[in-house]
Design a protein around this motif. Structure first.
Motif, short mmCIF file in Angstrom:
data_model
loop_
_atom_site.label_atom_id
_atom_site.label_comp_id
_atom_site.label_asym_id
_atom_site.label_seq_id
_atom_site.Cartn_x
_atom_site.Cartn_y
_atom_site.Cartn_z
N ARG A 1 18.74 26.44 24.10
CA ARG A 1 20.23 27.75 24.04
C ARG A 1 19.73 28.84 23.25
O ARG A 1 18.82 28.40 22.30
N GLY A 2 20.22 30.03 23.84
CA GLY A 2 19.75 31.62 22.74
C GLY A 2 21.29 32.53 22.83
O GLY A 2 21.67 32.02 23.90
N ASP A 3 21.07 32.90 21.64
CA ASP A 3 21.92 34.39 21.72
C ASP A 3 21.65 35.63 21.13
O ASP A 3 20.74 35.66 20.48
N ILE A 4 22.01 36.16 21.17
CA ILE A 4 22.13 37.11 20.56
C ILE A 4 23.12 38.25 21.09
O ILE A 4 24.18 38.01 21.52
N VAL A 5 23.36 39.09 19.25
CA VAL A 5 24.59 39.71 19.17
C VAL A 5 24.18 41.58 20.00
O VAL A 5 22.96 42.07 19.01
N ARG A 6 25.01 41.82 20.39
CA ARG A 6 24.58 43.31 20.92
C ARG A 6 25.17 44.45 19.77
O ARG A 6 25.89 44.02 19.12
N LYS A 7 24.23 45.40 19.60
CA LYS A 7 24.32 46.59 19.15
C LYS A 7 24.96 47.35 19.05
O LYS A 7 26.32 47.44 17.96
N SER A 8 25.45 47.95 20.91
CA SER A 8 26.23 48.67 20.75
C SER A 8 27.18 47.46 22.33
O SER A 8 27.21 47.08 23.54
N GLU A 43 21.94 29.18 33.25
CA GLU A 43 22.99 30.47 33.25
C GLU A 43 23.78 31.32 31.62
O GLU A 43 23.05 30.28 31.13
N PHE A 44 24.03 32.48 32.21
CA PHE A 44 24.18 33.15 31.02
C PHE A 44 25.75 32.71 31.00
O PHE A 44 26.81 32.67 31.62
N THR A 45 26.11 33.37 29.40
CA THR A 45 27.57 33.83 28.85
C THR A 45 27.31 35.12 28.22
O THR A 45 26.63 35.45 27.62
N VAL A 46 28.83 35.21 28.16
CA VAL A 46 29.31 36.13 26.88
C VAL A 46 30.68 36.73 26.83
O VAL A 46 31.38 35.94 27.30
N ASP A 47 30.34 36.26 25.64
CA ASP A 47 31.20 36.00 24.73
C ASP A 47 32.23 34.58 25.04
O ASP A 47 31.39 33.44 25.31
N ASN A 48 33.41 34.39 25.61
CA ASN A 48 33.36 33.17 26.32
C ASN A 48 33.48 33.23 27.79
O ASN A 48 34.06 32.51 27.97
N VAL A 61 30.28 41.48 23.59
CA VAL A 61 29.34 41.24 21.71
C VAL A 61 28.23 40.28 22.02
O VAL A 61 27.40 40.72 21.36
N LYS A 62 28.31 39.69 22.31
CA LYS A 62 27.30 38.40 22.40
C LYS A 62 26.39 38.08 23.84
O LYS A 62 27.75 37.32 24.64
N ILE A 63 25.69 38.07 24.02
CA ILE A 63 24.71 37.36 25.31
C ILE A 63 24.75 36.30 24.91
O ILE A 63 23.69 36.36 23.79
N GLY A 64 24.69 35.02 25.47
CA GLY A 64 23.54 33.70 25.31
C GLY A 64 22.76 32.70 26.51
O GLY A 64 24.06 33.85 28.15
N ALA A 65 22.30 32.26 26.48
CA ALA A 65 21.51 31.33 27.49
C ALA A 65 21.04 30.08 27.39
O ALA A 65 20.81 29.96 26.31
N ASN A 66 20.98 29.13 28.76
CA ASN A 66 20.72 28.24 28.79
C ASN A 66 19.03 28.55 28.94
O ASN A 66 19.39 28.71 30.19
#
Length: 365
Positions: A1-8, A43-48, A61-66
């Protein structure tokens, strides 16, 4: 599992942000002596928002994925690289064998329906399982065609070349389908009497080893909960070992799933060499497709970066000669190199198959 917080956070998600998320996963801790070969987002996640196949165009704000991370032994990878370099070529990237084969033998509909690719090679049998458009599982089973040949050699007391020839010409994956009264005459060595080999015994040895391989397949499918009818696409058999007679029937009996042979003819041109349609060339064709896909992705990324940085073509005044931008020259060179590369592959494959045909004719004579 990984996530990044977006700058813009107000802008739409772009491809370079997805690339950064994937690149971060290469820093994942793995055991000493191993190396990460590939990082594949599932599969990706964007916030909720959950289970997003493609997050580009979303805002958040945040992009994540498995991620499905594939690792391999460093020494084995080093040996492969050295083998390629010694032929005068350069290694651009490594691809897991069943992923290369799957690129050649299946379509987007197959991936969506749920499918397992079983590539039966010489040293190993490789498995890739796709479900709902996602790569769910990969595995390398340490048995293949060479193990079957060795079993025949030891079990029937013949030479290795004889065992390989018998497997190809008379082998069957189901002993019940072999004739009881059919025998193969093997010439003796140095004046020794010839030997009669029962076709049924030969099929029994092959079936025993193939059943063991398929038991591993069932085990791996159970690990990801896909051992029942959820794989509507069934099992696709490819690789040199897929040419065994009655292998489809044995696979369906052992796994309870539908099975078929995967022929790598989906992406071939109309005037292709007929020999390319054999399942044993699925990995080779898949590697070419993967290489071209990498090239296209790099070109698209270059174009996106140029567009994002605002690079434009210079305005040419009347009578003025302007040198093309380095990026344009680089793109032209890449296109030329790709064309030269594809032509070399084409002529090399044609020469290779012509040699095979010539050798087959010599053996026939």
């Amino acid at each position: 599992r990984g996530d990044i917080v977006r700058k813009s956070t107000d802008d739409e998600i772009k491809q370079y942000e997805i690339d950064q998320l994937i690149e971060d996963q290469y820093k994942t801790y793995i055991p000493a002596g191993d190396q990460i070969i590939d990082v594949i987002p599932q599969e990706f996640t964007v916030d909720n928002f959950q289970n997003i196949a493609d997050p580009i165009g979303y805002t958040g704000v945040k992009i994540g994925a498995n991620f499905h991370i594939i690792t391999g032994d460093k020494n084995a990878i080093r040996n492969i690289n050295r083998s390629v370099v010694k032929t005068g070529l350069k290694v651009k990237d490594l691809v897991l064998q069943p992923l290369a084969s799957s690129a050649a033998v299946m379509s987007e509909e197959d991936i969506e329906a749920g499918i397992a690719i079983l590539d039966i090679g010489g040293g190993t049998t490789d498995l890739a399982v796709f479900y709902e458009g996602i790569l769910k599982h990969t595995a390398v089973i340490p048995f293949g065609g060479e193990n079957i040949t060795n079993d025949i050699k030891v079990g029937l007391g013949v030479m290795r070349t004889q065992a390989e020839q018998m497997k190809i010409q008379f082998g069957s994956a189901l002993a019940d389908e072999a004739h009881n009264n059919a025998f193969i005459k093997i010439p003796g060595l140095r004046g020794m009497p010839s030997k009669d080999i029962s076709v049924k015994n030969l099929a029994g040895i092959i079936q025993a080893r193939m059943s063991e391989i398929l038991a591993f397949v069932t085990f791996h499918l159970k690990q990801v909960g896909l051992d029942n009818k959820m794989l509507n696409g069934g099992i696709v058999l490819t690789g040199g070992g897929a040419q065994l007679k009655h292998l489809i029937q044995l696979t369906e009996y052992a796994t309870g799933l539908n099975a078929r042979i995967g022929y790598p003819n989906e992406h071939l041109a109309a005037n292709h060499f007929p020999g390319l349609e054999k399942p044993m060339y699925a990995t080779c064709i898949g590697l070419i497709l993967k290489g071209y896909s990498v090239y296209e992705n790099n070109m698209n990324r270059l174009y996106s970066e140029q567009k994002r940085s605002g690079i434009k073509e210079p305005i040419k005044q009347e009578g003025e000669v302007i040198d093309p931008q380095p990026e344009v020259v680089s793109e032209i060179k890449r296109r030329k190199n790709l064309a030269d590369f594809m032509n070399k592959i084409k002529h090399g494959l044609i020469d290779l198959f012509n040699e095979d045909v010539d050798q087959s004719l010599e053996r026939t004579k």
